[in-house]
Design a protein around this motif. Sequence first.
Motif, short mmCIF file in Angstrom:
data_model
loop_
_atom_site.label_atom_id
_atom_site.label_comp_id
_atom_site.label_asym_id
_atom_site.label_seq_id
_atom_site.Cartn_x
_atom_site.Cartn_y
_atom_site.Cartn_z
N ILE A 21 37.47 40.05 34.32
CA ILE A 21 36.43 39.26 35.35
C ILE A 21 37.41 38.55 36.37
CG2 ILE A 21 34.68 37.11 34.87
CD1 ILE A 21 34.14 38.05 32.37
N GLY A 22 38.29 38.24 36.24
CA GLY A 22 39.03 37.44 37.14
C GLY A 22 39.97 38.47 38.10
N LEU A 23 39.57 39.73 38.21
CA LEU A 23 40.41 40.60 38.98
C LEU A 23 40.33 40.30 40.41
CD1 LEU A 23 39.81 44.21 37.86
CD2 LEU A 23 41.95 42.97 38.08
N PRO A 24 39.24 39.83 40.98
CA PRO A 24 39.47 39.33 42.64
C PRO A 24 40.33 38.34 42.82
CG PRO A 24 36.99 39.77 41.71
CD PRO A 24 37.85 39.78 40.38
N GLY A 25 40.36 37.29 41.80
CA GLY A 25 41.28 36.06 41.73
C GLY A 25 42.54 36.56 41.67
N ILE A 26 42.86 37.65 40.86
CA ILE A 26 44.17 38.16 40.54
C ILE A 26 44.63 38.68 41.89
CG2 ILE A 26 45.60 39.82 39.44
CD1 ILE A 26 43.84 39.12 36.80
N ALA A 27 43.82 39.48 42.51
CA ALA A 27 44.17 40.21 43.77
C ALA A 27 44.70 39.19 44.78
CB ALA A 27 43.11 41.22 44.05
N VAL A 28 43.73 38.13 44.79
CA VAL A 28 44.06 37.16 45.90
C VAL A 28 45.27 36.49 45.65
CG1 VAL A 28 43.06 34.98 46.72
CG2 VAL A 28 41.55 36.70 46.55
N GLN A 29 45.83 36.21 44.60
CA GLN A 29 46.87 35.55 44.33
C GLN A 29 48.08 36.39 44.58
OE1 GLN A 29 46.55 34.32 39.99
NE2 GLN A 29 44.82 33.42 40.48
N LEU A 30 47.99 37.62 44.14
CA LEU A 30 49.04 38.44 44.51
C LEU A 30 49.44 38.88 45.98
CD1 LEU A 30 48.45 41.13 41.69
CD2 LEU A 30 50.27 39.58 41.68
N VAL A 31 48.21 38.51 46.76
CA VAL A 31 48.42 39.01 48.30
C VAL A 31 48.82 37.53 48.84
CG1 VAL A 31 47.28 39.47 50.41
CG2 VAL A 31 46.77 40.83 48.36
N ILE A 32 48.11 36.50 48.60
CA ILE A 32 48.26 35.34 49.10
C ILE A 32 49.55 34.57 48.86
CG2 ILE A 32 47.08 33.00 49.98
CD1 ILE A 32 45.76 35.27 51.06
N ILE A 33 49.78 34.46 47.62
CA ILE A 33 50.83 33.42 47.31
C ILE A 33 51.98 33.86 47.63
CG2 ILE A 33 52.05 32.65 45.07
CD1 ILE A 33 49.47 32.28 43.50
N PRO A 34 52.60 35.28 47.64
CA PRO A 34 53.84 35.47 48.09
C PRO A 34 54.07 35.25 49.50
CG PRO A 34 53.08 37.36 46.53
CD PRO A 34 51.97 36.38 46.88
N MET A 35 52.88 35.39 50.50
CA MET A 35 52.93 35.22 51.82
C MET A 35 53.23 33.70 52.13
SD MET A 35 49.68 37.58 53.15
CE MET A 35 49.59 36.68 54.63
N LEU A 36 52.52 32.74 51.31
CA LEU A 36 52.71 31.37 51.47
C LEU A 36 54.09 30.80 51.07
CD1 LEU A 36 49.21 29.94 49.88
CD2 LEU A 36 50.08 30.01 52.31
N VAL A 37 54.61 31.58 50.01
CA VAL A 37 56.00 30.94 49.71
C VAL A 37 56.96 31.50 50.58
CG1 VAL A 37 57.71 31.64 47.59
CG2 VAL A 37 55.58 31.20 47.28
N LYS A 38 56.83 32.73 51.15
CA LYS A 38 57.90 33.27 52.09
C LYS A 38 57.62 32.61 53.41
CE LYS A 38 59.73 36.22 49.65
NZ LYS A 38 61.10 36.39 49.32
N ALA A 39 56.40 32.17 53.89
CA ALA A 39 56.18 31.33 55.03
C ALA A 39 56.90 29.89 54.68
CB ALA A 39 54.86 30.99 55.38
N VAL A 40 56.79 29.39 53.79
CA VAL A 40 57.39 28.03 53.43
C VAL A 40 59.00 28.14 53.49
CG1 VAL A 40 57.76 26.04 51.83
CG2 VAL A 40 55.63 26.86 52.12
N GLU A 41 59.42 29.09 52.70
CA GLU A 41 61.14 29.25 52.51
C GLU A 41 61.60 29.82 53.90
OE1 GLU A 41 61.56 31.98 49.42
OE2 GLU A 41 61.20 30.74 47.94
N SER A 42 60.78 30.35 54.77
CA SER A 42 61.57 30.66 56.19
C SER A 42 61.43 29.82 57.14
CB SER A 42 60.81 31.90 56.82
OG SER A 42 59.43 31.77 56.89
N GLY A 43 60.65 28.72 56.89
CA GLY A 43 60.33 27.37 57.59
C GLY A 43 59.14 27.61 58.48
#
Length: 339
Positions: free
Chosen positions: A164-186
């Motif tokens: 049921i939560g597959l859309p949310g899982i997909a969003v997390q797997l795509v968006i969260i790494p992008m946000l983390v890398k953006a923060v870590e790179s400044g």
Amino acid sequence: MFTILKRTIFKSNPISLSHTQRLVYTAVFVALGVLLPYAFHAFLAGPIFLPMHIPVLLAGLLLGPLSGAVVGLLSPLISSATGMPTLFMLPIMTAQLSATGFIAGMLTKRFKVGVFIALPVAMVLGRLVFAAVFYLVTLGFGFSHGSIAPALNANSVWAFLFIIGLPGIAVQLVIIPMLVKAVESGGIPMWKTKNSHLIKKASSLINSEKANFVLIKDKKIQLHKKEIGVKSALKLHKENPKLLENAILVDKVVGKAAAILFTLSKIKFVHAHIISNDAKEFLLEHNIAFSFQKKVPYIKNRTKDSMCPLESAVIGEECPTNGLEKIEKKIAELMEIKK
């Protein structure tokens, strides 16, 4: 035992924050963990997109396991005042989310696992915790879930967690790494100050080779030197320690020896163009906020064929006072050799 636990939980990542800053960001993620689900549930999309999971995972990945666990615990607890989650789901969700945030933080901070592996592992293990607590509450304690969570039973819980939560899982797997890398790179700064423009100005002095060490205090550049940071910091520490206290330092190269001196001098913030692994860990252990442009395994000597002698002198040293003694002893030895 407490020391081991402290070192395990409070290990951090390239985002170095003081305890106060970490608390502020933890509170921000808790607020997001309450507000995001409220917005999604208005459209009945909460179980599908799992909005509460996003702040919890970000808190763990960016701030560490303790912050991840706190956000995972408090978000559903506070949100339950609105009826989401229900009384039946509250202990299950708090267990899942606090475990998810803690595991994400432990993997990235303690075990140095990359976000692309830590994220899905934390998500899966968090869901297994959900299932375990669900069965404990319903089967172990005999609580009925039919009227409170009619969509869930011993069979449908797995579909709820992984389908049921597959859309949310997909969003997390795509968006969260992008946000983390953006923060870590400044790209998304998490440490901002009124002195940010002065830090940039100081960095330009270093880039133009006009300085190797720049000190900022009282909203202005107090001094800049061509000397290496260790020599400048040691001289100031002895002659004018008050100037260093609560100052911001921009340094070309920061090794562990420099980090020890910065700790003793009660520096507020350090921006390093190059920082060693040991220096980074030492600053983290002693709660000095910092940023850096490049990280290296260790600082090399002037001929670039081995480790800097001051760095080798403080390998394994955790006490700043003992570290200072070793630095001074090594400098005296080097000066004697030059005679």
